[in-house]
Design a protein around this motif. Structure first.
Motif, mmCIF file in Angstrom:
data_model
loop_
_atom_site.group_PDB
_atom_site.id
_atom_site.type_symbol
_atom_site.label_atom_id
_atom_site.label_comp_id
_atom_site.label_asym_id
_atom_site.label_seq_id
_atom_site.Cartn_x
_atom_site.Cartn_y
_atom_site.Cartn_z
ATOM 1 N N LEU A 95 0.834 -1.207 0.000
ATOM 2 C CA LEU A 95 0.000 0.000 0.000
ATOM 3 C C LEU A 95 0.864 1.251 0.000
ATOM 4 N N LEU A 96 1.866 1.284 0.859
ATOM 5 C CA LEU A 96 2.708 2.469 0.944
ATOM 6 C C LEU A 96 3.476 2.689 -0.355
ATOM 7 N N ALA A 97 4.005 1.609 -0.933
ATOM 8 C CA ALA A 97 4.732 1.747 -2.202
ATOM 9 C C ALA A 97 3.822 2.286 -3.294
ATOM 10 N N ALA A 98 2.604 1.774 -3.375
ATOM 11 C CA ALA A 98 1.670 2.224 -4.419
ATOM 12 C C ALA A 98 1.236 3.663 -4.173
ATOM 13 N N MET A 99 1.021 4.043 -2.910
ATOM 14 C CA MET A 99 0.628 5.421 -2.597
ATOM 15 C C MET A 99 1.720 6.400 -2.981
ATOM 16 N N VAL A 100 2.945 6.115 -2.545
ATOM 17 C CA VAL A 100 4.048 7.031 -2.824
ATOM 18 C C VAL A 100 4.284 7.137 -4.324
ATOM 19 N N GLN A 101 4.254 5.997 -5.034
ATOM 20 C CA GLN A 101 4.450 6.027 -6.468
ATOM 21 C C GLN A 101 3.372 6.854 -7.158
ATOM 22 N N GLY A 102 2.124 6.678 -6.741
ATOM 23 C CA GLY A 102 1.047 7.458 -7.339
ATOM 24 C C GLY A 102 1.189 8.942 -7.081
ATOM 25 N N LEU A 103 1.622 9.281 -5.877
ATOM 26 C CA LEU A 103 1.731 10.690 -5.517
ATOM 27 C C LEU A 103 2.863 11.374 -6.264
ATOM 28 N N VAL A 104 4.048 10.759 -6.303
ATOM 29 C CA VAL A 104 5.197 11.425 -6.929
ATOM 30 C C VAL A 104 5.115 11.419 -8.452
ATOM 31 N N GLU A 198 -6.592 -3.307 7.386
ATOM 32 C CA GLU A 198 -7.139 -4.632 7.651
ATOM 33 C C GLU A 198 -7.159 -5.433 6.360
ATOM 34 N N ASP A 199 -7.090 -6.738 6.492
ATOM 35 C CA ASP A 199 -6.931 -7.669 5.381
ATOM 36 C C ASP A 199 -8.294 -8.250 5.010
ATOM 37 N N ALA A 200 -8.741 -8.033 3.767
ATOM 38 C CA ALA A 200 -10.044 -8.538 3.343
ATOM 39 C C ALA A 200 -10.115 -10.059 3.416
ATOM 40 N N ASP A 201 -8.988 -10.742 3.199
ATOM 41 C CA ASP A 201 -8.990 -12.205 3.321
ATOM 42 C C ASP A 201 -9.362 -12.620 4.745
ATOM 43 N N GLN A 202 -8.817 -11.916 5.724
ATOM 44 C CA GLN A 202 -9.141 -12.216 7.108
ATOM 45 C C GLN A 202 -10.598 -11.888 7.414
ATOM 46 N N VAL A 203 -11.082 -10.804 6.827
ATOM 47 C CA VAL A 203 -12.478 -10.403 7.036
ATOM 48 C C VAL A 203 -13.424 -11.453 6.476
ATOM 49 N N LYS A 238 -6.715 -5.534 -0.028
ATOM 50 C CA LYS A 238 -7.004 -6.722 -0.833
ATOM 51 C C LYS A 238 -8.490 -6.800 -1.178
ATOM 52 N N SER A 239 -9.097 -5.613 -1.352
ATOM 53 C CA SER A 239 -10.522 -5.574 -1.682
ATOM 54 C C SER A 239 -10.815 -6.142 -3.059
ATOM 55 N N ASP A 240 -9.768 -6.396 -3.870
ATOM 56 C CA ASP A 240 -9.997 -7.064 -5.151
ATOM 57 C C ASP A 240 -10.594 -8.448 -4.951
ATOM 58 N N GLN A 241 -10.403 -9.036 -3.757
ATOM 59 C CA GLN A 241 -11.006 -10.330 -3.465
ATOM 60 C C GLN A 241 -12.525 -10.225 -3.368
ATOM 61 N N LEU A 242 -13.032 -8.989 -3.232
ATOM 62 C CA LEU A 242 -14.475 -8.746 -3.143
ATOM 63 C C LEU A 242 -14.973 -7.956 -4.351
ATOM 64 N N ARG A 243 -14.211 -7.994 -5.425
ATOM 65 C CA ARG A 243 -14.508 -7.096 -6.549
ATOM 66 C C ARG A 243 -15.856 -7.361 -7.212
ATOM 67 N N MET A 297 -13.292 5.462 5.740
ATOM 68 C CA MET A 297 -13.054 4.042 5.487
ATOM 69 C C MET A 297 -13.024 3.828 3.978
ATOM 70 N N HIS A 298 -12.153 2.894 3.531
ATOM 71 C CA HIS A 298 -11.895 2.788 2.096
ATOM 72 C C HIS A 298 -11.708 1.343 1.643
ATOM 73 N N PHE A 299 -12.219 1.048 0.440
ATOM 74 C CA PHE A 299 -11.920 -0.199 -0.264
ATOM 75 C C PHE A 299 -10.662 0.035 -1.090
ATOM 76 N N VAL A 300 -9.630 -0.784 -0.893
ATOM 77 C CA VAL A 300 -8.342 -0.552 -1.544
ATOM 78 C C VAL A 300 -7.722 -1.888 -1.936
ATOM 79 N N SER A 301 -7.024 -1.891 -3.071
ATOM 80 C CA SER A 301 -6.146 -3.002 -3.420
ATOM 81 C C SER A 301 -4.861 -2.413 -3.976
ATOM 82 N N ALA A 302 -3.745 -2.711 -3.327
ATOM 83 C CA ALA A 302 -2.466 -2.141 -3.759
ATOM 84 C C ALA A 302 -1.945 -2.785 -5.028
ATOM 85 N N THR A 303 -2.367 -4.025 -5.299
ATOM 86 C CA THR A 303 -1.846 -4.747 -6.457
ATOM 87 C C THR A 303 -2.918 -5.073 -7.489
#
Length: 345
Positions: A95-104, A198-203, A238-243, A297-303
């Motif tokens: 998540l952090l890598a994708a956020m920073v890459q998107g921002l810069v 939080e991890d959608a797989d765990q949810v 990992k909200s892509d698991q609920l896409r 609160m947000h639905f997010v998938s870094a990959t």
């Protein structure tokens, strides 16, 4: 003139900001070396010279290894210090890598936000160690033990000016060392923005009713008197698991970098995430929304996809990674205006 007090983001000590010796990183020598600024009457040239300079933190408590602080910190408004908190393997590093890459790379331009490195040495290391491997389709290792410094330090510019934004990410297991006052989670004491992951797989497996890692982080934050007023986001990774599940599908199809900023969009998404967490019995993550005065609160998938044998053979496709960051920028005053003032309320 009295030197201003600055809080070091690495050791958390306060010290008077004095630039008695400027230093610059030498890749050839692998260390910081003294540098003498060239005399100039051109303020732009002087600013360019100083942009790559550091000072050695006096480290008053002497409880952290020797470290260095970018000169820009002493010349800027108080930084936004964002702490990422969550269980191991929840996807914080991706998540952090994708956020920073998107921002810069300018993906938040439509919102009037741009960014550049504030600590060039650390940003280069973060890019090599996190962003480049992720873009190559490699699965990132979790944050290891022994990390006490920030992950990245950016200067974020909005229509009202430029402000440092500092990101901390630490291994989930480091939050379990509260009884020992772990140095690796001490950054929490200086955060003024929190991102709970939080991890959608765990949810979906209905194993996320409680989260001991977040509980321990909140316990460490218990000494902070203004905890409730710290702006916060809850990220369902990992909200892509609920896409293909309503209402997750709707949000994952929406771009997260569109402008202008609309506060009601954050409220509506927060309502839907809250409902999904409640549906799966993820009570602890759901109840974080009520713990803080301003929270989204947000639905997010870094990959965008699940890893296959620790790789992403078809590449990564981040989904909505900027949205929680934009929410925090609004709630911490980096973004201003009537709509920003209502985000998280």
């Amino acid at each position: 003139m009295t030197a201003p007090l600055v809080t070091c983001p690495t050791c958390q000590d306060q010290f008077p900001w004095v630039e008695d010796q400027l230093l610059r990183w030498s890749p050839r020598d692998g260390r910081f070396l003294p540098v003498e600024p060239v005399d100039t009457t051109n303020p732009i040239k002087l600013a360019d010279q100083r942009a790559s300079c550091y000072i050695r933190c006096p480290n008053p408590s002497q409880d952290t290894p020797q470290h260095y602080t970018p000169v820009v910190l002493g010349q800027s408004p108080a930084p936004v210090v964002i702490g990422l908190v969550g269980r191991p393997r929840a996807g914080k590093s991706h998540l952090l890598a994708a956020m920073v890459q998107g921002l810069v790379t300018g993906r938040a331009n439509a919102l009037g936000v741009t960014a550049r490195p504030g600590d060039g040495v650390q940003h280069a290391a973060f890019h090599r160690g996190h962003i480049e491997p992720m873009l190559r389709g490699e699965s990132l290792d979790g944050t290891g033990d022994g990390v006490v410094g920030y992950a990245d330090f950016l200067l974020v510019r909005s229509p009202t000016g430029e402000r440092p934004v500092i990101f901390f990410d630490t291994g989930g297991e480091n939050f379990r060392a509260m009884a020992h006052n772990s140095l690796r989670s001490r950054f929490l004491l200086n955060t003024n923005a929190l991102m709970f992951v939080e991890d959608a797989d765990q949810v979906m497996a209905r194993t996320a009713g409680g989260n001991e890692w977040i509980s321990d982080a909140l316990a460490r934050l218990g000494v902070v008197p203004h905890l409730r007023s710290i702006p916060s986001t809850v990220v369902l990774m990992k909200s892509d698991q609920l896409r293909y599940t309503h209402p997750v599908d709707r949000w994952l199809r929406l771009p997260d970098d569109r402008g202008p900023l609309v506060a009601n969009d954050f409220l509506t998404e927060s309502r839907d995430v809250y409902a999904v967490l409640d549906q799966y019995g993820a009570n602890f993550a759901r109840d974080l929304y009520d713990r803080f005065d301003r929270c989204t609160m947000h639905f997010v998938s870094a990959t965008g996809v699940a890893a296959e044998d620790e790789r992403y053979p078809r590449g990564v496709h981040p989904m909505r990674v900027l949205r929680p960051l934009v929410a925090l920028l609004a709630m911490t005053g980096v973004l201003t205006g009537p709509e920003a003032a209502q985000v998280g309320r």
